[in-house]
Motif scaffolding. Structure first.
Motif, PDB file in Angstrom:
ATOM      1  N   LEU A 278      40.781  38.554  35.469  1.00  0.00           N
ATOM      2  CA  LEU A 278      40.986  37.225  34.897  1.00  0.00           C
ATOM      3  C   LEU A 278      40.476  36.146  35.843  1.00  0.00           C
ATOM      4  CD1 LEU A 278      42.212  35.309  32.762  1.00  0.00           C
ATOM      5  CD2 LEU A 278      44.376  35.478  34.010  1.00  0.00           C
ATOM      6  N   LYS A 279      40.741  36.279  37.129  1.00  0.00           N
ATOM      7  CA  LYS A 279      40.270  35.292  38.104  1.00  0.00           C
ATOM      8  C   LYS A 279      38.744  35.220  38.111  1.00  0.00           C
ATOM      9  CE  LYS A 279      40.793  33.824  42.921  1.00  0.00           C
ATOM     10  NZ  LYS A 279      39.400  33.403  43.026  1.00  0.00           N
ATOM     11  N   PHE A 280      38.093  36.387  38.021  1.00  0.00           N
ATOM     12  CA  PHE A 280      36.628  36.396  37.967  1.00  0.00           C
ATOM     13  C   PHE A 280      36.124  35.665  36.730  1.00  0.00           C
ATOM     14  CE2 PHE A 280      33.241  38.782  35.722  1.00  0.00           C
ATOM     15  CZ  PHE A 280      32.153  38.260  36.411  1.00  0.00           C
ATOM     16  N   LEU A 281      36.758  35.884  35.600  1.00  0.00           N
ATOM     17  CA  LEU A 281      36.326  35.222  34.371  1.00  0.00           C
ATOM     18  C   LEU A 281      36.576  33.719  34.424  1.00  0.00           C
ATOM     19  CD1 LEU A 281      37.602  37.792  31.714  1.00  0.00           C
ATOM     20  CD2 LEU A 281      35.267  37.460  32.506  1.00  0.00           C
ATOM     21  N   GLU A 282      37.563  33.280  35.184  1.00  0.00           N
ATOM     22  CA  GLU A 282      37.886  31.858  35.260  1.00  0.00           C
ATOM     23  C   GLU A 282      36.935  31.088  36.157  1.00  0.00           C
ATOM     24  OE1 GLU A 282      41.953  31.949  36.485  1.00  0.00           O
ATOM     25  OE2 GLU A 282      42.721  31.789  34.430  1.00  0.00           O
ATOM     26  N   ASP A 283      36.632  31.636  37.341  1.00  0.00           N
ATOM     27  CA  ASP A 283      35.804  30.873  38.289  1.00  0.00           C
ATOM     28  C   ASP A 283      34.569  31.611  38.790  1.00  0.00           C
ATOM     29  OD1 ASP A 283      36.841  32.739  40.046  1.00  0.00           O
ATOM     30  OD2 ASP A 283      38.223  31.344  41.010  1.00  0.00           O
ATOM     31  N   GLY A 284      34.335  32.830  38.293  1.00  0.00           N
ATOM     32  CA  GLY A 284      33.139  33.567  38.683  1.00  0.00           C
ATOM     33  C   GLY A 284      33.196  34.156  40.074  1.00  0.00           C
ATOM     34  N   SER A 285      34.367  34.176  40.717  1.00  0.00           N
ATOM     35  CA  SER A 285      34.469  34.684  42.086  1.00  0.00           C
ATOM     36  C   SER A 285      35.062  36.087  42.090  1.00  0.00           C
ATOM     37  CB  SER A 285      35.333  33.757  42.943  1.00  0.00           C
ATOM     38  OG  SER A 285      36.676  33.748  42.482  1.00  0.00           O
ATOM     39  N   LYS A 295      33.264  35.852  46.922  1.00  0.00           N
ATOM     40  CA  LYS A 295      31.892  35.418  46.654  1.00  0.00           C
ATOM     41  C   LYS A 295      31.769  35.087  45.173  1.00  0.00           C
ATOM     42  CE  LYS A 295      30.619  39.464  48.081  1.00  0.00           C
ATOM     43  NZ  LYS A 295      29.824  40.655  48.509  1.00  0.00           N
ATOM     44  N   THR A 296      30.822  34.211  44.872  1.00  0.00           N
ATOM     45  CA  THR A 296      30.608  33.793  43.482  1.00  0.00           C
ATOM     46  C   THR A 296      29.449  34.574  42.884  1.00  0.00           C
ATOM     47  OG1 THR A 296      31.425  31.572  43.953  1.00  0.00           O
ATOM     48  CG2 THR A 296      30.122  31.855  41.954  1.00  0.00           C
ATOM     49  N   TYR A 323      43.127  38.185  27.335  1.00  0.00           N
ATOM     50  CA  TYR A 323      42.633  38.327  25.965  1.00  0.00           C
ATOM     51  C   TYR A 323      41.932  37.053  25.510  1.00  0.00           C
ATOM     52  CZ  TYR A 323      42.666  38.351  20.883  1.00  0.00           C
ATOM     53  OH  TYR A 323      42.300  38.240  19.556  1.00  0.00           O
ATOM     54  N   TYR A 324      42.554  35.895  25.763  1.00  0.00           N
ATOM     55  CA  TYR A 324      41.953  34.645  25.296  1.00  0.00           C
ATOM     56  C   TYR A 324      40.698  34.290  26.091  1.00  0.00           C
ATOM     57  CZ  TYR A 324      46.069  33.981  22.407  1.00  0.00           C
ATOM     58  OH  TYR A 324      47.042  34.142  21.449  1.00  0.00           O
ATOM     59  N   ARG A 325      40.601  34.754  27.329  1.00  0.00           N
ATOM     60  CA  ARG A 325      39.374  34.540  28.101  1.00  0.00           C
ATOM     61  C   ARG A 325      38.233  35.383  27.542  1.00  0.00           C
ATOM     62  NH1 ARG A 325      38.484  30.087  31.197  1.00  0.00           N
ATOM     63  NH2 ARG A 325      40.404  29.492  32.247  1.00  0.00           N
ATOM     64  N   LEU A 326      38.539  36.578  27.101  1.00  0.00           N
ATOM     65  CA  LEU A 326      37.503  37.482  26.593  1.00  0.00           C
ATOM     66  C   LEU A 326      37.114  37.175  25.156  1.00  0.00           C
ATOM     67  CD1 LEU A 326      38.863  40.852  28.007  1.00  0.00           C
ATOM     68  CD2 LEU A 326      36.743  39.728  28.709  1.00  0.00           C
ATOM     69  N   ALA A 327      38.097  36.776  24.362  1.00  0.00           N
ATOM     70  CA  ALA A 327      37.882  36.631  22.919  1.00  0.00           C
ATOM     71  C   ALA A 327      37.508  35.207  22.541  1.00  0.00           C
ATOM     72  CB  ALA A 327      39.123  37.082  22.165  1.00  0.00           C
ATOM     73  N   VAL A 328      36.536  34.624  23.263  1.00  0.00           N
ATOM     74  CA  VAL A 328      36.029  33.308  22.856  1.00  0.00           C
ATOM     75  C   VAL A 328      35.429  33.411  21.461  1.00  0.00           C
ATOM     76  CG1 VAL A 328      34.356  31.493  23.367  1.00  0.00           C
ATOM     77  CG2 VAL A 328      35.631  32.578  25.228  1.00  0.00           C
TER      78      VAL A 328
END
Length: 483
Positions: A278-285, A295-296, A323-328
């Motif tokens: 989830l953290k990776f999906l939020e800020d790419g790190s 790292k980004t 789930y809500y991060r993935l299911a845009v």
């Protein structure tokens, strides 16, 4: 002097003396079938109309020029040349001097031989122009094999849905929606039963968006042991744990940097790793195991599952925020039984692939074809592929009804009778003389596969099924993929 062996003659009717009006040609370019055909060619193909505007370019041309079809169709050729990753100055000068080919080079040193040929149109109409780009570095292999416009080779029969996306109005619409969302950096969640072609659609979206030359990392989340999931996904540093490689290891996410990360069977991700994903999906790190630094990474994510993630969220097995991060944009991929009108196209594609390197060529008898057309395919596209692989082995020159699996002949109940049907005991598959039923090892493998499939259906998860059967998840996946 231009080496004639580098320019094999086009075999698409271009040398015919019969002209086609620009109106007819324009209509032909709107047909999905022609798109699918041209997209299967390994050469880059660009078609310009009589006003020198781009009317079409295939997937290979998108990859070579690093431009998407959607962005350049309708542009004047001069603007297309400017936007392309290739330098067209020498080519334009050669055409101005009356030539028909020249080398075009990209900034990273790639070289392509670009040739041009007029496409005859009606009287008093300006002809269309066909540009073909071939890898100049591979010219020696072209001399050895002069056939032009050979389709890209695939190992095995593969997934026919990969070539049929443009031929089905339903699947074409789904794929086009995915491409539009992908280009806008929206995350896609592909939903559908096993075997419907989610992986093929994900690969198509990656290529059609103009990312064909970028990494496409396919991660089967259900096949990674739970204890190794974090290190495999995020990588690890030297000495992070006992048995770690001396130089550390890049994870799947970092390997997909600049490209696409396809998270297949997303519902199988262990709960304790979901927060880090989830953290990776939020800020790419990302943070490798054993490293104090993050790292980004720039990655486009496509996820897929055959499970009901909403139900998993309700039962606490899947994080709601993940789930809500993935299911845009959730995209439902229908089972084959809901678009059986595409079945003749899929069958023709499979038959073509079989006959590509088979002598004698295989034919399908009327009775066999009728059986295939009347079946509901609970295993979807994957089951269809398996059936044709069986026919290719058992039949000589014509596939008959007796070569079909027992399920199609009504002699056995399909393994997956439907989402609401629960079978409590696996039934052994009747052995026949044709399929080597007397081989003990083959019979054991078939029965073992049935037990595993039944456990997966009852448990609702490959990981839980592996735990119930007392085997590792990787072993379970290998046994399912063995045949």
């Amino acid at each position: 002097m231009i080496d004639k062996s580098l320019l094999p003659p086009l075999k698409m009717g271009m040398r015919s003396s019969v002209n086609v009006s620009s109106e007819v040609l324009s209509g032909l370019l709107e047909t999905p079938a022609l798109h699918a055909l041209l997209d299967s060619f390994s050469e880059a193909i660009i078609l310009l109309d009589g006003e020198s505007r781009v009317r079409f370019l295939n997937l290979a041309a998108e990859r070579v020029n690093r431009l998407s079809r959607q962005d350049v169709v309708g542009l004047p050729n001069a603007e297309f040349f400017q936007r392309s990753a290739l330098g067209f100055e020498d080519f334009q000068q050669a055409v101005g001097r009356g030539g028909n080919s020249a080398l075009t080079r990209s900034r990273d040193g790639r070289m392509f031989l670009t040739s041009t040929q007029a496409v005859p149109t009606g009287a008093y109409e300006k002809p269309y122009t066909l540009l073909v780009q071939r890898d100049f570095e591979g010219r020696e292999s072209q001399r050895r094999s002069p056939a032009a416009f050979a389709p890209v080779e695939n190992s095995g029969l593969g997934d026919p849905q990969d070539n049929a996306l443009h031929l089905s109005p339903l699947l074409s619409s789904i794929a086009d929606t995915g491409v539009r969302a992908f280009r806008r950096r929206a995350r896609l969640l592909l939903l559908g039963e096993p075997g419907v072609g989610k992986t093929a659609i994900a690969r198509h979206i990656h290529r059609a968006a103009g990312w064909g030359d970028r990494p496409f990392i396919h991660v089967n989340c259900g096949s990674i042991p739970e204890t190794l999931f974090e290190s495999e996904m995020f990588g690890y540093e030297r000495g992070a744990f006992t048995g770690a490689l001396q130089g550390g290891k890049r994870g799947y996410i970092e390997s997909a940097s600049g490209g696409t990360l396809f998270l297949d069977e997303i519902g199988e991700i262990p709960l304790h790793v979901q927060a880090k994903l989830l953290k990776f999906l939020e800020d790419g790190s990302i943070q490798s195991v054993g490293s104090p630094l993050s790292k980004t990474v720039q990655v486009q994510v496509i996820a897929a599952t055959n499970k009901d993630l909403r139900r998993l969220v309700e039962t606490g097995e899947f994080r709601a925020d993940l789930y809500y991060r993935l299911a845009v944009l959730p995209v439902e991929v229908p089972p084959l039984r809901q678009h059986l009108e595409d079945l003749p196209v899929l069958m023709d594609i499979l038959l073509m692939r079989i006959n590509r390197d088979r002598q004698p060529t295989l034919r399908i008898s009327n009775g066999c074809r009728q059986r295939l057309m009347n079946y509901s395919y609970p295993g979807n596209i994957r089951e269809l592929v398996n059936i044709f692989e069986r026919l290719a082995v058992l039949a000589d020159d014509e596939a008959q009804e007796q070569h079909l699996p027992p399920e199609l002949l009504g002699l056995a109940t399909p393994l997956h009778a439907g989402p609401n049907i629960v079978r409590h005991e696996p039934e052994p598959v009747p052995a026949t003389d044709d399929d080597g039923g007397g081989n003990l090892k083959a019979q054991v493998q078939r029965y073992e596969r049935q037990i595993i499939l039944q456990a997966v259906q009852n448990c609702g998860s490959k990981r839980k099924a592996a735990q119930q059967l007392g085997i590792d998840i990787g072993t379970l996946i290998r046994k399912l993929q063995r045949d």
